[in-house]
Design an enzyme around this catalytic site. Structure first.
Site, PDB file in Angstrom:
ATOM      1  N   LYS A  27     -15.109 -12.085  -7.384  1.00 22.94           N
ATOM      2  CA  LYS A  27     -15.919 -13.173  -8.298  1.00 22.94           C
ATOM      3  C   LYS A  27     -17.488 -12.868  -7.531  1.00 22.94           C
ATOM      4  O   LYS A  27     -18.366 -13.189  -8.137  1.00 22.94           O
ATOM      5  CB  LYS A  27     -15.529 -14.582  -7.707  1.00 22.94           C
ATOM      6  CG  LYS A  27     -16.077 -15.355  -8.806  1.00 22.94           C
ATOM      7  CD  LYS A  27     -15.019 -17.231  -8.328  1.00 22.94           C
ATOM      8  CE  LYS A  27     -13.908 -16.736  -9.349  1.00 22.94           C
ATOM      9  NZ  LYS A  27     -12.733 -18.361  -8.571  1.00 22.94           N
ATOM     10  N   ARG A  97     -15.044 -22.315  -4.357  1.00 25.14           N
ATOM     11  CA  ARG A  97     -14.264 -21.249  -5.034  1.00 25.14           C
ATOM     12  C   ARG A  97     -13.782 -20.204  -4.868  1.00 25.14           C
ATOM     13  O   ARG A  97     -14.704 -19.656  -3.792  1.00 25.14           O
ATOM     14  CB  ARG A  97     -13.990 -20.885  -6.957  1.00 25.14           C
ATOM     15  CG  ARG A  97     -14.068 -22.002  -7.808  1.00 25.14           C
ATOM     16  CD  ARG A  97     -14.997 -21.538  -9.291  1.00 25.14           C
ATOM     17  NE  ARG A  97     -15.393 -22.763  -9.974  1.00 25.14           N
ATOM     18  CZ  ARG A  97     -14.856 -22.583 -10.637  1.00 25.14           C
ATOM     19  NH1 ARG A  97     -13.691 -21.995 -10.654  1.00 25.14           N
ATOM     20  NH2 ARG A  97     -15.403 -23.996 -11.481  1.00 25.14           N
ATOM     21  N   GLY A 106      -5.370 -18.765  -9.749  1.00 26.42           N
ATOM     22  CA  GLY A 106      -4.269 -19.533  -9.667  1.00 26.42           C
ATOM     23  C   GLY A 106      -3.771 -19.232  -8.935  1.00 26.42           C
ATOM     24  O   GLY A 106      -2.898 -20.339  -8.191  1.00 26.42           O
ATOM     25  N   MET A 108      -5.138 -19.016  -5.602  1.00 28.06           N
ATOM     26  CA  MET A 108      -5.339 -19.925  -4.255  1.00 28.06           C
ATOM     27  C   MET A 108      -6.254 -20.830  -4.516  1.00 28.06           C
ATOM     28  O   MET A 108      -6.690 -21.124  -5.820  1.00 28.06           O
ATOM     29  CB  MET A 108      -6.908 -18.555  -3.549  1.00 28.06           C
ATOM     30  CG  MET A 108      -5.633 -17.063  -2.563  1.00 28.06           C
ATOM     31  SD  MET A 108      -7.267 -16.764  -1.753  1.00 28.06           S
ATOM     32  CE  MET A 108      -7.771 -15.500  -3.651  1.00 28.06           C
ATOM     33  N   ARG A 352     -14.888 -11.592 -15.316  1.00 24.52           N
ATOM     34  CA  ARG A 352     -14.006 -10.478 -14.935  1.00 24.52           C
ATOM     35  C   ARG A 352     -13.478  -9.551 -15.452  1.00 24.52           C
ATOM     36  O   ARG A 352     -13.142 -10.112 -17.280  1.00 24.52           O
ATOM     37  CB  ARG A 352     -12.753 -11.315 -13.642  1.00 24.52           C
ATOM     38  CG  ARG A 352     -11.825 -12.239 -14.372  1.00 24.52           C
ATOM     39  CD  ARG A 352     -11.029 -13.362 -13.332  1.00 24.52           C
ATOM     40  NE  ARG A 352     -10.653 -13.939 -14.077  1.00 24.52           N
ATOM     41  CZ  ARG A 352      -9.682 -15.159 -14.174  1.00 24.52           C
ATOM     42  NH1 ARG A 352      -9.795 -15.385 -12.749  1.00 24.52           N
ATOM     43  NH2 ARG A 352      -9.321 -16.042 -14.293  1.00 24.52           N
ATOM     44  N   HIS A 468      -2.118 -21.151 -17.011  1.00 23.63           N
ATOM     45  CA  HIS A 468      -1.838 -20.207 -16.207  1.00 23.63           C
ATOM     46  C   HIS A 468      -0.619 -19.584 -16.561  1.00 23.63           C
ATOM     47  O   HIS A 468      -0.458 -18.116 -16.348  1.00 23.63           O
ATOM     48  CB  HIS A 468      -1.346 -21.281 -15.130  1.00 23.63           C
ATOM     49  CG  HIS A 468      -0.389 -20.944 -14.004  1.00 23.63           C
ATOM     50  ND1 HIS A 468       0.751 -20.591 -13.591  1.00 23.63           N
ATOM     51  CD2 HIS A 468      -1.194 -19.795 -12.690  1.00 23.63           C
ATOM     52  CE1 HIS A 468       0.979 -19.982 -12.486  1.00 23.63           C
ATOM     53  NE2 HIS A 468       0.001 -19.707 -11.836  1.00 23.63           N
ATOM     54  N   SER A 777      15.436  19.680  -4.534  1.00 26.88           N
ATOM     55  CA  SER A 777      14.858  18.657  -5.552  1.00 26.88           C
ATOM     56  C   SER A 777      15.696  17.464  -3.953  1.00 26.88           C
ATOM     57  O   SER A 777      16.399  17.617  -3.791  1.00 26.88           O
ATOM     58  CB  SER A 777      15.992  18.686  -7.295  1.00 26.88           C
ATOM     59  OG  SER A 777      15.690  17.757  -7.100  1.00 26.88           O
ATOM     60  N   CYS A 844      13.850  13.812  -7.012  1.00 25.68           N
ATOM     61  CA  CYS A 844      14.903  13.226  -8.296  1.00 25.68           C
ATOM     62  C   CYS A 844      15.564  11.947  -8.324  1.00 25.68           C
ATOM     63  O   CYS A 844      16.072  10.867  -8.268  1.00 25.68           O
ATOM     64  CB  CYS A 844      16.082  13.818  -8.885  1.00 25.68           C
ATOM     65  SG  CYS A 844      16.922  14.615  -7.158  1.00 25.68           S
ATOM     66  N   TYR A 864       7.605  18.918 -10.515  1.00 25.99           N
ATOM     67  CA  TYR A 864       7.891  17.582 -11.164  1.00 25.99           C
ATOM     68  C   TYR A 864       8.474  16.802 -10.245  1.00 25.99           C
ATOM     69  O   TYR A 864       8.622  17.042  -9.205  1.00 25.99           O
ATOM     70  CB  TYR A 864       8.890  19.105 -12.477  1.00 25.99           C
ATOM     71  CG  TYR A 864      10.270  19.366 -11.787  1.00 25.99           C
ATOM     72  CD1 TYR A 864      11.479  17.962 -11.115  1.00 25.99           C
ATOM     73  CD2 TYR A 864      10.904  19.866 -10.286  1.00 25.99           C
ATOM     74  CE1 TYR A 864      12.424  18.228 -11.060  1.00 25.99           C
ATOM     75  CE2 TYR A 864      11.580  20.544  -9.968  1.00 25.99           C
ATOM     76  CZ  TYR A 864      12.760  19.848 -10.000  1.00 25.99           C
ATOM     77  OH  TYR A 864      14.173  19.896 -10.035  1.00 25.99           O
TER      78      TYR A 864
END
Length: 890
Positions: A27, A97, A106, A108, A352, A468, A777, A844, A864
């Site tokens: 922010k 803030r 929401g 904090m 934001r 919210h 694997s 895996c 993989y």
């Protein structure tokens, strides 16, 4: 050099910029950037995240020099605004803030209108008008009392409701200035009653009290839960932003709202948002009043009679639209902007990166590539892999019978059915017990974060599409219907009522978060339809990806799903799952109960055609892709009944003596079966089991090759190998069967043989194992258990405490332990490739679908990953992102 704790912004300049997110928080960095670029931002200053670090390191004391910097910044802010903090004629009011480096909506605390007391409110009333001044004062007392003094918010809401009831008005805006003066007196009396002290009138005390409360909220329960869910480090800390107040509650020419530059639900390129006339920002995000749409088109779509901002304040709307377009062009991403209009003048309070659904994220990313704002690789990097889960699950079946209960606002897309619960705790308890629930609330607050995460869907009677509930639900991928004001919720009686129909806790309802509809009972669903944007972006991801992605699957349904989601083979076929089917478990038990090898082989002969048929289906579906079949792994006792009732039932259906069955179950019982008679140990003691499975694999491969004339790529994987001789024996067995099938069929049997690396000794002896194994694997579920000495089934009793207290950053069964288990993988990889440079290496375990674990796999050089079918797209995207990111040490 003296450390700088405070950074100023406003008036067309700033001491920081958008690049300083780690120091100024998201922010603060964005406020500095907007001020620097000339956007209409109220001036202010930011206390850095380093202040937060010092605050906690020094037992909640501020670092030396901070107070002086804050006081100097406040004096400068007063000069910019033509006001003075604490002045009785022209008082400066500020907001305080939070602002972490990543958005935590929401989670904090915030304090608005700070700087009011009995003297300054009189000056503000004389300068403006009494109603506005005392409306701001009562808001400040309530917020300060709740956030800083820790008093229940509900106590003040109850007093407000009483005064409105006495005056016969529904909205706060219907109260007169005298009503608001009375409320402030009631609020201050409540503070003194509850704390034993008067409400603080010293504005400096107010300021530093609010600063401490906001820094303190970094470690509140909801913020900690949010960080855990989103993998945010507690070490980052939060900044605190102190900004001159601008007022949306100065009458009918003032307003406040939230606007997105594109729809966060669909990604459509149109302004999306809501506003309230004569209100402050907390009224919009808290959902206390149901707000109005910003655009005329949205108003028409919603069917509301209330005017849009475009109609009510056309000049303000035009200015807002221009600023929104400029912000999106500058940041090259969809923006979420809070704004206030004070007597016709527009102010931007923050911008934001807007949170969005997965569907919207894909559309926005693909559209921005087409618009020339970003490159394809940027689009791939912008999508959170785990968010794709939202797109891959069913939606409501349009042909199903539905009993409509009510219609609210479509706050977060998706469909969910479940039992009604009325509290966050109930939702968590139900989820842990395996029950699916819908969390029903009048309005949600940050305290509900755990329950919202546990629930399948969220239903609220208050709040709009930027409330919210809506924002958090979209971020979590939960279906949400908000603002259903016609639904009466009685939390005390645990009931909801609409149109004369009453439902109670435990009754089933269904939400369609895409339409806002709520249905009575559970509604059937249909498979998800993947969008053109999904296919486009996944195509880009596959272009950048190095690792291939396979699926853990053993049924035709799962295998077809995996292929539909882009799996490039099966990385783990768990053959034991095939034996639990009703027509096979009886034969499997017959084999286990057999007294000798001849009887076992007779039973296995019955299983052979069933196994062969299974593999034929998998090979056909995975046409041309490898299919890795793990031979039987679990101990045999898992296939036998456990309780006396089960033993009697099985014995009766199988026509055998219950005592014989009970005796055999006792013989097979093991104290520690995870390290017992399982895996290749079964193949050595009962080789006929592995012989049957190998024959089924090879006969299926021959059959598919004959049928399709296409190559089949079976991979036979030996589980739980620790010793080189174990692998030698099993490799010889498999090779012998392959040659037998080849001789019998006259067709060459091609296959690859490998092993799972799931024991530390196997990792250390990988060089020797690679002499016979063409692939490894890594079975990271068992490798984590054996390397860390943890039982996956029992560790849940203490692992939450480990993560909460920082002993472990993550649950090691969810995200790979890089330092320990990862080191074993690196050792096995290096030693295996030293012996056999062409060895294929994959993973895996459950970690194969975890984006952060996939990043590790990319960096160490695995070939993989294999994961559950519904996580295949997540793995494809995560693998592409890992390949695109700069190389970091692992």
């Amino acid at each position: 050099m003296k450390k700088k704790w405070v950074y100023r912004f406003g008036g067309g300049s700033a001491e920081g910029s958008g690049k300083d997110r780690n120091l100024l928080g998201g922010k603060g960095a964005d406020l500095a950037e907007m001020a620097r670029l000339g956007f209409p931002v109220p001036p202010g200053f930011t206390l850095t995240t380093e202040v937060c670090t010092e605050f906690y390191a020094s037992s909640k004391h501020y670092p030396e020099g901070l107070e002086q910097e804050v006081e100097a910044a406040m004096a400068h802010l007063g000069e910019q605004m033509g006001r003075r903090f604490g002045d009785e004629k022209r008082p400066l009011l500020v907001s305080v803030r939070s602002g972490a480096r990543v958005s935590m909506p929401g989670m904090m605390d915030t304090v608005l209108n700070l700087g009011l007391n009995d003297q300054t409110v009189a000056g503000l009333a004389a300068e403006t008008d009494p109603r506005f001044a005392y409306d701001s004062y009562r808001r400040f007392i309530q917020m300060y009392a709740s956030v800083v003094l820790g008093l229940p918010h509900e106590n003040f809401e109850a007093m407000l409701a009483d005064v409105k009831a006495q005056r016969g008005v529904k909205l706060d805006t219907g109260l007169s200035s005298s009503d608001l003066v009375k409320l402030t007196e009631m609020y201050r009396a409540e503070v003194e009653r509850a704390t034993g002290k008067p409400f603080p009138s010293d504005v400096r005390q107010q300021l530093f009290g609010a600063m401490s409360a906001v820094f303190g909220s970094w470690m509140n329960a909801r913020a900690m839960t949010y960080r855990r869910l989103h993998h945010i480090s507690a070490d980052w800390g939060t900044a605190v932003n102190i900004q001159a107040m601008v007022f949306g509650n100065r009458g009918n020419t003032s307003a406040t709202g939230v606007a997105f530059t594109r729809s966060p639900s669909t990604g459509d390129r149109s302004i999306y948002g809501e506003y309230l006339v004569n209100a402050q920002g907390e009224d919009v995000v808290a959902g206390i009043r149901t707000p109005q749409p910003i655009t005329r088109a949205a108003k028409d779509l919603m069917g509301t009679k209330l005017p849009s901002l475009e109609e009510a304040m056309p000049e303000v709307y035009a200015s807002l639209a221009t600023n929104l377009a400029a912000l999106e062009k500058h940041y090259r991403d969809m923006q979420d902007v809070e704004f206030t209009c004070e007597e016709g003048k527009l102010w931007l309070l923050q911008t934001r990166r807007g949170k969005r659904t997965a569907r919207a994220a894909l559309k926005i990313a693909v559209d921005m590539v087409e618009e020339g704002l970003i490159r394809q690789e940027e689009a791939v990097l912008r999508i959170e892999p785990a968010s794709l889960d939202q797109l891959l699950h069913p939606s409501l079946d349009p042909k199903a019978e539905k009993k409509l209960l009510a219609v609210g606002l479509p706050a977060s897309p998706g469909a969910a059915s479940g039992a009604i619960v009325f509290s966050s705790d109930e939702a968590v308890e139900a989820s842990e017990a395996g029950r699916q629930v819908i969390l029903v609330r009048i309005e949600t607050s940050a305290e509900d974060i755990a329950g919202m995460n546990a629930a399948a869907g969220i239903l609220t009677t208050r709040g709009g599409m930027t409330s919210h509930a809506a924002v958090v639900a979209r971020g979590m991928g939960r279906a949400c219907v908000a603002g259903l004001g016609s639904l009466h919720v009685d939390e005390l009686q645990q009931t909801i009522e609409h149109g004369g129909l009453t439902l109670k806790a435990g009754d089933l309802i269904t939400l369609d978060g895409s339409t806002g509809e709520v249905f009575q009972g559970a509604v059937p669903t249909v498979k998800a339809e993947l969008s053109a944007e999904f296919r486009e972006l996944m195509g880009w991801a596959d272009r950048w990806r190095r690792m291939s992605v396979r699926a853990n699957a053993e049924t035709p349904e799962d295998t077809e799903t995996a292929r539909r989601f882009g799996a490039e083979g099966i990385g783990l076929c768990r053959t034991e799952h095939m034996f639990f089917q009703a027509d096979r478990i009886v034969i499997m038990r017959e084999m286990i109960l057999a007294d000798d090898e001849r009887a076992r082989r007779a039973a296995l002969a019955k299983l052979l055609p069933l196994q062969r048929a299974d593999f034929v289906q998998l090979f056909e579906i995975m046409s041309g892709f490898p299919v890795t079949v793990r031979l039987l792994d679990p101990p045999l006792h898992e296939f036998l009944p456990q309780t006396d009732a089960e033993i009697l039932e099985v014995a009766k259906s199988a026509g055998i003596d219950p005592d014989s069955l009970r005796r055999r179950a006792q013989e097979l019982h093991e104290t520690n079966p995870m390290l017992g008679h399982r895996g290749c140990r079964l193949g050595i003691t009962f080789p006929e089991i592995y012989e049957m499975q190998a024959r089924a694999i090879f006969e299926a491969a021959v059959a598919v090759r004959r049928k399709t004339a296409k190559a089949v790529h079976p991979e036979v994987m030996i589980p739980l190998v620790a010793l080189e001789n174990e692998l030698e024996l099993m490799a010889d067995l498999v090779e012998r069967v392959a040659r037998e099938v080849e001789s019998e069929s006259g067709i060459e049997v091609e296959y690859r043989l490998g092993t799972m690396i799931e024991l530390p000794r196997a990792a250390l002896r990988a060089g020797a194992l690679a002499k016979r194994a063409a692939f490894f694997s890594f079975g990271t579920n068992d490798l984590t258990q054996t390397a860390m000495g943890l039982s996956r089934d029992d560790a849940s009793k203490f692992l939450p405490a480990y993560t909460e207290r920082g002993v472990l950053a993550d649950d090691p069964f969810m995200t790979l332990d890089r330092e320990g288990v990862g080191e074993l993988i690196r050792i096995a990889l290096e030693r295996g490739r030293e012996t056999r440079p062409t060895i294929e290496l994959g993973i895996c375990g459950e970690h194969g679908g975890d984006p952060r674990s996939i990043d590790f796999c990319q960096r160490v050089g695995l070939d993989y990953v294999s994961c559950s079918p519904y996580r295949v797209p997540i793995a494809r995207l995560a693998a592409a992102q890992a390949a695109l990111r700069p190389v970091k040490p692992v």
